[in-house]
Design an enzyme around this catalytic site. Sequence first.
Site, PDB file in Angstrom:
ATOM      1  N   SER A  11      -3.716   2.699  15.354  1.00 35.34           N
ATOM      2  CA  SER A  11      -1.829   3.252  15.136  1.00 35.34           C
ATOM      3  C   SER A  11      -1.625   4.577  16.120  1.00 35.34           C
ATOM      4  O   SER A  11      -3.119   5.086  16.605  1.00 35.34           O
ATOM      5  CB  SER A  11      -2.425   4.037  13.634  1.00 35.34           C
ATOM      6  OG  SER A  11      -1.820   2.807  12.125  1.00 35.34           O
ATOM      7  N   ARG A  31      -4.501  -3.483   2.933  1.00 34.38           N
ATOM      8  CA  ARG A  31      -4.787  -1.973   2.983  1.00 34.38           C
ATOM      9  C   ARG A  31      -5.260  -1.305   1.378  1.00 34.38           C
ATOM     10  O   ARG A  31      -4.170  -1.623   0.866  1.00 34.38           O
ATOM     11  CB  ARG A  31      -3.616  -0.986   3.854  1.00 34.38           C
ATOM     12  CG  ARG A  31      -3.629   0.457   3.720  1.00 34.38           C
ATOM     13  CD  ARG A  31      -2.692   0.689   4.431  1.00 34.38           C
ATOM     14  NE  ARG A  31      -1.618   1.824   3.603  1.00 34.38           N
ATOM     15  CZ  ARG A  31      -0.239   2.019   3.754  1.00 34.38           C
ATOM     16  NH1 ARG A  31      -0.067   2.335   5.300  1.00 34.38           N
ATOM     17  NH2 ARG A  31       0.188   2.400   3.123  1.00 34.38           N
ATOM     18  N   LYS A  40       3.217   7.106   3.089  1.00 31.58           N
ATOM     19  CA  LYS A  40       1.630   8.041   3.753  1.00 31.58           C
ATOM     20  C   LYS A  40       1.813   9.355   2.767  1.00 31.58           C
ATOM     21  O   LYS A  40       2.809  10.466   2.948  1.00 31.58           O
ATOM     22  CB  LYS A  40       1.416   8.098   4.872  1.00 31.58           C
ATOM     23  CG  LYS A  40       0.957   6.832   5.949  1.00 31.58           C
ATOM     24  CD  LYS A  40      -0.061   6.879   6.971  1.00 31.58           C
ATOM     25  CE  LYS A  40      -0.828   5.817   7.698  1.00 31.58           C
ATOM     26  NZ  LYS A  40      -1.034   5.953   8.618  1.00 31.58           N
TER      27      LYS A  40
END
Length: 214
Positions: free
Chosen positions: A111, A43, A140
Amino acid sequence: MGFLRVPRLYPIVDSEMLAARGIDLRSFVEELRDAGVTLLQYRDKTGSSEQILRNSRAISGIFQGADVTLVMNDSPELARLAGWRAVHVGQTDAAIAEARLALPHGIVGCSTHSTRQVIEADAAGADYIAIGPVFSTSTKRNPDPVVGLEGVRQARALTSKPLVAIGGITADSAGSVIEAGADSVAIIGAFFHPGATAAQWVETFIRAMPKSTA
């Protein structure tokens, strides 16, 4: 459509978190390889396409010859260019149908953060579904509302697809998440603890989780 039997542990290599802690991406991935991981997601929310591809190819080289599934976050096109066969998309990323165009024989994960999204991802043909955040998370900038263990149970009741739980999961809570119905737990921030290598944390998590009956 691809096929994926998710392992109990789903490590996510987040380039931004590694850089913030001064950890070399290659060394971190090598630790995960040596620990025996069979699935890994890369990511990178801030890097350029060129940088992401460069790191992706480095990860491919580290796992050369290994039986591993490498998952690109967000971008089906970058997954294709990197020669990877799996992509993970979010609710604001490329749609599952669009991902299939780039990876017609690949694996597409999605997700979800609510029962409605689980139902939609299942109907759209996701190969596996991630549900979360299960617990409060700092990985996040703008996390979705916590779904808790009950959210995992509800998601399990709504899909027969492999279910990956994500968000704030630690070695202490991993077992309860699996018992709630997840097939796998995704780990990001829990790897970054002083005094322990990534490989040691992989071992800790695997010991903490119930044995698979598959």
